[in-house]
Design a protein around this motif. Structure first.
Motif, short mmCIF file in Angstrom:
data_model
loop_
_atom_site.label_atom_id
_atom_site.label_comp_id
_atom_site.label_asym_id
_atom_site.label_seq_id
_atom_site.Cartn_x
_atom_site.Cartn_y
_atom_site.Cartn_z
N ASN A 75 -24.73 4.23 18.61
CA ASN A 75 -24.31 2.75 18.71
C ASN A 75 -24.56 2.07 17.12
OD1 ASN A 75 -23.46 2.75 21.13
ND2 ASN A 75 -25.43 2.02 22.17
N GLN A 76 -25.40 2.58 16.42
CA GLN A 76 -25.46 1.53 15.17
C GLN A 76 -24.26 2.65 14.40
OE1 GLN A 76 -29.03 2.55 13.80
NE2 GLN A 76 -30.60 1.33 14.83
N LYS B 273 -17.42 -2.66 18.12
CA LYS B 273 -18.43 -2.52 19.36
C LYS B 273 -17.81 -2.66 20.34
CE LYS B 273 -22.39 -6.31 17.88
NZ LYS B 273 -22.65 -7.29 19.11
N ARG B 274 -16.17 -2.52 20.63
CA ARG B 274 -15.12 -1.61 20.87
C ARG B 274 -15.36 0.03 21.13
NH1 ARG B 274 -10.41 -1.87 16.93
NH2 ARG B 274 -11.53 -3.09 15.65
N PHE B 275 -16.33 0.22 21.10
CA PHE B 275 -16.33 2.11 21.69
C PHE B 275 -17.77 1.44 21.54
CE2 PHE B 275 -17.16 6.53 20.72
CZ PHE B 275 -16.01 6.78 22.09
N PHE B 276 -18.81 2.13 22.34
CA PHE B 276 -19.86 2.07 22.11
C PHE B 276 -20.31 3.60 22.87
CE2 PHE B 276 -18.38 -0.84 25.66
CZ PHE B 276 -19.76 -0.29 27.04
N PHE B 277 -22.30 3.37 23.22
CA PHE B 277 -22.99 5.01 24.41
C PHE B 277 -23.59 4.42 25.03
CE2 PHE B 277 -20.74 6.60 19.99
CZ PHE B 277 -19.98 7.76 20.64
N GLN B 278 -23.69 5.04 26.59
CA GLN B 278 -24.26 4.91 27.34
C GLN B 278 -25.29 6.19 28.11
OE1 GLN B 278 -23.51 1.42 29.16
NE2 GLN B 278 -22.47 3.04 31.07
#
Length: 508
Positions: free
Chosen positions: A241-242, A250-255
């Motif tokens: 995410n960094q 922030k339109r693309f992220f992981f979780q």
């Protein structure tokens, strides 16, 4: 500019898109000789918008009007300045669209390639990795052993397993889904398989998606369990995410995938072609999320693919040998990386067909970026406040033609475009819509609706009535709430033997 051509090539673009809760198939055309500028979203000529429950060959055959398909099939020439110019029709779209148009079984079949009949177990085979395959059939006395040469395939050479309509016709007669042929082509014999060329935009998007998916799959394997495994996963997600915030925002992220009991890493959002270039930079944290050997292999795969894309972008037929070398090398590197044991149809196309397309066509002529931008434009038009709910597709088509009118300086040409937009578009409307069309009149070179003022007045009246009705409803609800509250209070007071001021007032 087109006056100098004795023959023109028309590309028919078909692409499905989801707008709200509606699945729309948009069909448009452009002239390849018009240059890449003719492929932009505002220059594509729309033929029709069709709402469809599910995008497949059967549903397309049921949804597209027969007269619409017949009109396309009978198009043999166009008139330019009183001169008839013959045309050749090509097909544009992604691989799934080609599957539907040609009536193939799809990527889950034993023969998933759109251009050739290579078996799914041999999709990784290129000119450098051809081999002799031994096939044993039967048992005992009926046992038979045959040796077959499995080599590279072609999209135009029938001796190298290229698909053809003649082969498809024979296979369909056998009714056993042989070689991945499932239905008759949607447009009959209008398109040969050589009339379709791979779209390099979707090729880029899908392969980068595959690489990222495989990397996340390996990054989710920690060899630990429980809280220790989750802690490692969360740390990797923080690192990813960094990297996202530094490159694509922030339109693309992981979780963590909460639906997976193994607590794997999942991505959210979409990366366009431009964002993929920003995301897969040299500073991508391969070493922080993957094991040392796999991190190095993944880095090599990404760099090889980026080098291949640069060669495709150069689009030089004189360096086709260079493109062929890079294509075969990419398949070889991908296979050796350990990301996965198989290759996808797009990777197979790179190793066998991409350099063929480049040699016989201009890859830029089949790029679908303008069509994808057109889908974004359709979404904006659909949700526009001026788009009526009753006939939204008709209004959207007419607005697209209004935009095309701006390309014409001759007023007669603009009037002709407006007339076609009013009467000639395919939108699957009923008789009521035809009556609505007849309410348009021509004045001073422009079309206007004579019922606009009446509709506006009616709309205002309806709005006033709605507001008045809403006020009455609110007053009624407020009064009911007051009565209900007093009734509840009286019930409680009666139970507790208390006399309320309201009861005293009523008694007085």
């Amino acid at each position: 500019m087109l006056d100098n051509y004795d023959k023109l090539t028309i590309r028919i673009n078909m692409d499905g898109t989801l707008i709200g809760n509606k699945h729309i198939v948009a069909i448009s055309i452009n002239c390849i000789e018009g240059g890449h500028q003719s492929q932009t979203s505002k220059n594509l000529v729309p033929l029709g918008l069709f709402e469809i429950e599910k995008e497949n060959t059967d549903m397309l055959r049921k949804t597209l009007p027969k007269e619409f398909i017949d009109d396309i099939k009978t198009g043999k020439c166009i008139t330019i300045e009183k001169r008839n110019v013959p045309i050749q029709i090509k097909l544009g779209g992604d691989l799934m669209n080609a599957v539907y148009v040609f009536g193939l079984a799809g990527f889950s079949s034993n023969h998933p390639c759109v251009f050739c009949t290579q078996h799914k177990d041999d999709l990784h085979i290129t000119e450098e990795t051809a081999y002799d395959k031994t096939v044993v059939e039967g048992k005992g006395k009926t046992k038979k052993t045959t040796v077959t040469r499995i080599g590279a395939t072609s999209y135009h050479d029938l001796n190298k397993r290229a698909r053809s309509l003649a082969e498809q016709k024979l296979c369909i007669l056998e009714k056993n889904n042989a070689l991945g042929y499932k239905h008759e082509p949607l447009f009959g014999d209008l398109f040969e398989y050589t009339d379709y060329c791979v779209d390099t935009l979707h090729m880029k998007l899908r392969i980068f998606d595959i690489i990222l998916k495989d990397m996340l799959s390996h990054a989710s394997r920690t060899g630990k369990y429980g809280s220790e495994h989750l802690a490692i996963i969360e740390n990797k997600i923080k690192i990813l995410n960094q990297h996202c915030q530094k490159t694509v925002g922030k339109r693309f992220f992981f979780q963590v995938d909460v639906d997976d009991k193994n607590k794997t890493i999942t991505s959210h959002g979409k990366l366009s072609g431009h964002l993929q270039d920003l995301f897969f930079v040299d500073t991508f944290p391969y070493d922080d999320v993957l094991d040392d050997e796999l991190a190095q292999s993944a880095r090599v795969v990404v760099n090889k693919f980026k080098e291949l894309l640069q060669e495709v972008k150069a689009n030089s037929k004189t360096h086709n040998d260079r493109l062929k070398f890079l294509s075969i090398q990419f398949v070889k590197v991908f296979r050796a990386s350990g990301l996965r044991t198989t290759v996808t149809p797009y990777i197979h196309i790179i190793g066998n067909h991409l350099f063929e397309f480049n040699q016989l066509n201009d890859l830029g002529d089949f790029n679908m970026q303008g069509v994808e931008k057109g889908n974004d434009l359709l979404s904006r038009l659909y949700f526009s406040s001026t788009n009526p709910a009753k006939y939204p597709l008709l209004t959207m088509l007419q607005k697209l033609y209004r935009m095309l009118e701006m390309n014409f300086e001759n007023q007669n040409h603009r009037d002709a475009m407006a007339e076609f937009a009013r009467t000639g578009v395919y939108d699957l409307v009923d008789d009521a819509a035809l009556e609505r069309r007849s309410s348009y009149k021509h004045k001073d070179g422009k079309f206007f609706n004579i019922n606009d003022e009446q509709e506006e007045e009616s709309s205002n009246k309806d709005k006033d009535q709605y507001v008045a009705s809403l006020d009455e409803t609110n007053e009624s609800e407020d009064q009911n709430n007051i009565d209900l509250n007093e009734s509840m209070i009286q019930t409680i007071e009666k139970r507790l033997n208390i006399t309320s001021p309201s009861m005293n007032r009523k008694q007085l």
